[in-house]
Motif scaffolding. Structure first.
Motif, PDB file in Angstrom:
ATOM      1  N   GLN A  77     -24.712  65.487 -13.944  1.00  0.00           N
ATOM      2  CA  GLN A  77     -26.125  65.114 -13.987  1.00  0.00           C
ATOM      3  C   GLN A  77     -26.196  65.501 -12.369  1.00  0.00           C
ATOM      4  N   GLU A  81     -27.261  68.934 -10.334  1.00  0.00           N
ATOM      5  CA  GLU A  81     -28.631  69.082  -9.366  1.00  0.00           C
ATOM      6  C   GLU A  81     -28.060  69.281  -8.008  1.00  0.00           C
ATOM      7  N   ALA A  92     -25.735  70.476 -15.274  1.00  0.00           N
ATOM      8  CA  ALA A  92     -27.060  69.615 -15.271  1.00  0.00           C
ATOM      9  C   ALA A  92     -27.775  69.753 -16.833  1.00  0.00           C
ATOM     10  N   ALA A  95     -25.519  67.628 -19.228  1.00  0.00           N
ATOM     11  CA  ALA A  95     -25.631  66.368 -19.068  1.00  0.00           C
ATOM     12  C   ALA A  95     -26.984  65.959 -19.836  1.00  0.00           C
ATOM     13  N   ALA A  96     -28.086  66.850 -19.361  1.00  0.00           N
ATOM     14  CA  ALA A  96     -29.574  66.636 -20.210  1.00  0.00           C
ATOM     15  C   ALA A  96     -29.376  66.408 -21.664  1.00  0.00           C
TER      16      ALA A  96
END
Length: 196
Positions: A77, A81, A92, A95-96
């Motif tokens: 993450q 980012e 990202a 990971a989200a």
């Protein structure tokens, strides 16, 4: 051609000025939609090249974050980012998805579809499922990606050297013939003529 077909088809169906206006509107929408499709195709090709360049840096950053004590998902993450671009967005997004409870194999699928990133996606999936340490394998993947990039660049440079030699040779060939071969041939021909 599709624009003319849309205008003509609407004019035939609706008739008169109304059909022409409807056809023109349909043609403009068709033209706009086609332009967006072509732009999306070009953007995808650019993203592939950017992903290839970003992959070693992303793997190095992941290895550094994991070595500093972050978990693989948190590290992905943070790197995603910070990095941006196609690799950063895939990190990202994956990971989200994992943080929201998604299946790791499905979450990292977007990363695995990028060129050369399948091993990194498998590493993140395994580290998330089993808790295996991922710092050293991520650093190794970064090293391998850098080596692959260097091999590809070297192969391109060699190919360019071979491709450039033909035009250079064709440029120098007339001069070589005019300065080197032609005087010898003329001298031999003159000597043979004078020897009669």
């Amino acid at each position: 051609m599709p624009l003319a077909g849309a205008v003509g088809g609407a004019w035939v169906l609706a008739g008169g000025v109304t059909g022409a206006v409807l056809g023109l509107g349909a043609g403009v929408v068709l033209w706009w939609w086609r332009g967006r499709q072509l732009a999306a195709g070009r953007a995808e090709a650019v993203d592939t090249a950017a992903a290839t360049r970003q992959l070693p840096l992303a793997a190095d950053l992941l290895a550094a974050c994991i070595a500093a004590g972050a978990g693989p998902v948190v590290a992905a993450q943070a790197v995603g980012e910070a990095l941006g671009g196609p690799v950063g967005r895939a990190l990202a997004r994956g990971a989200a998805e994992v943080r929201l409870g998604g299946e790791p194999a499905a979450a990292w699928r977007g990363l695995a579809q990028l060129p050369g990133a399948a091993a990194l996606a498998r590493l993140l999936e395994r580290a998330d499922e089993s808790g295996l340490p991922a710092a050293e394998p991520a650093a190794r993947l970064a090293s391998d990606a850098r080596a692959q990039w260097a091999r590809t660049a070297t192969a391109r440079a060699r190919r360019a050297a071979v491709l450039i030699s033909a035009p250079v040779g064709l440029c120098f060939l007339p001069a070589f013939i005019a300065v080197g071969v032609l005087p010898v041939v003329i001298g031999l021909a003159g000597g043979m003529r004078g020897g009669r």
